[in-house]
Design an enzyme around this catalytic site. Structure first.
Site: not given
Ligand code: PLP
Length: 377
Positions: A37, A263, A311
């Site tokens: 993801k 800044y 930035m």
């Molecule tokens: C993101 C996620 C993982 C992986 O987690 P990590 O700590 O990056 O290994 C596993 N299961 C679900 C449901 C997730 O959303």
């Protein structure tokens, strides 16, 4: 041909990614789901193709949108929808052959309707909430009534059950409590099917609790060679970082004592100080809270942040580093000689977890893949 240099870029070390896949595969007899993801934890969708090249066939994403992006890019294999879906997206799930993880009766209803209309059977997994308090059915919701309603449905095929740990990296007692709860919940499911998948481990659980691997492990951060424990502990395996981030020196200059930098004037020189302005800032994902805390590498030496990160640039001190000049390459994440700046170090300085730093640096779209000698696809 225009002469244009990247002011900042990301390097993906494909050799290290391949090494991590091998090491993680050998760690367990369960199969591996690469959780990809948020654009493969900031590494870019191309990195998912590398994982496919290295033999992985199961991928986990957060949304239908992400799954669609991967299918559009030609990714085959199983794509598990870990984060649920909106009712309008049910049709896309069938069309793109995704495996949704189901958290509610509403989701089942929506899927059943489109599957029936299309004359298809959809495989799905059930998500049970054993103590995360986010998505998923509570165990008691999967009762006789649920089985009567959904158990014999011809358009839905239950292929697995999962749960998710709330603090696998920090609380073994709670993780064991959740795991036991999950095991007792699993009793009601027939296990006859060889493709049946029970899964609960993220990276931290996968690395710490081999007895919890079951049939499938959902590994995210470990694939990228980053410790789920941050700087506190290295993983038990020899995992290697995949992401490097580089920028360049834009100007070097010497300020007299008593001159403020940047800044908000959060740093003032106390002596004659040589500074380098470098071409990366918070819009590339370096949190402003890292100002006056983080360091970068120039000519193999650590150069500390001075003044607030802006930035698209930041300023570092190079008083002690010989010969720094405009155009020099700066390592923001990665190794130069004996020195190394890790994602874990940056996370620690920003008071957050490494996951957030990886995703944040994912804003850098100039990506170069190194050392990909393998293509099985
Ligand atoms: C993101 C996620 C993982 C992986 O987690 P990590 O700590 O990056 O290994 C596993 N299961 C679900 C449901 C997730 O959303």
């Amino acid at each position: 041909m225009e002469n244009i240099l990247f002011p900042f870029w990301m390097e993906i070390d494909a050799g290290n990614l391949r090494h991590n896949v091998e090491v993680l595969k050998n760690w367990s007899s369960s199969s591996l789901m690469a959780v990809v993801k948020s654009e493969a934890y900031g590494h870019g969708w191309e990195a998912v193709k590398l994982l496919y090249d290295y033999g992985l066939r199961k991928f986990g994403v957060a949304s239908v949108e992400e799954a669609h992006e991967l299918r559009k890019r030609g990714l085959r294999g199983d794509i598990y929808l870990l984060g649920g879906f909106f009712t309008e997206e049910a049709e896309t799930i069938i069309k793109e052959q995704l495996t949704p993880v189901i958290s509610s009766g509403e989701e089942l209803q929506a899927l059943e309707e489109v599957a029936r209309r299309a004359g298809k059977v959809i495989s799905f997994h059930l998500k049970v909430d054993t103590g995360m308090g986010r998505m998923g059915f509570l165990p008691q919701e999967i009762n006789d009534e649920w089985w009567r309603k959904w158990g014999g449905n011809h358009n839905l095929s239950l292929r697995g059950v999962m749960t998710h740990f709330a603090s696998a990296e920090s609380d073994p007692a709670y993780t064991r409590f959740q795991f036991d709860h999950f095991l007792s919940f699993l009793h009601q499911f027939p296990e006859s099917n060889p493709s049946w998948e029970r899964h609960c481990c993220n990276s931290a659980a996968f690395l710490s609790f081999p007895e919890m691997h079951l049939d499938l492990s959902r590994v995210g951060i470990a694939l990228w060679g980053v410790s789920p424990w941050g700087r506190e502990a290295a993983p038990p395996l020899d995992l290697k970082p995949v992401m490097r981030v580089k920028a360049r020196v834009k100007q070097v200059k010497t300020l007299p004592p008593g001159f403020s930098v940047g800044y908000g004037r959060t740093f003032t020189t106390s002596r004659e100080t040589r500074l380098a302005a470098i071409s990366i800032g918070y819009s590339q994902g370096l949190f402003r809270s890292l100002s006056n805390r983080m360091e970068v590498l120039i000519r193999g030496r650590r150069a500390p942040s001075r003044g607030n990160i802006s930035m698209d640039q930041m300023t570092v001190e190079v008083t002690e580093i010989e010969g720094v000049k405009k155009g020099d390459i700066v390592t923001v994440v990665g190794k130069e000689g004996k020195e190394e700046i890790t994602i874990e170090e940056i996370a620690d300085l920003a008071h957050t977890i490494p996951h957030e730093i990886l995703c944040s640096l994912g804003k850098i779209k100039n990506r170069i893949i190194y050392g990909n000698h393998c293509s099985l696809a």
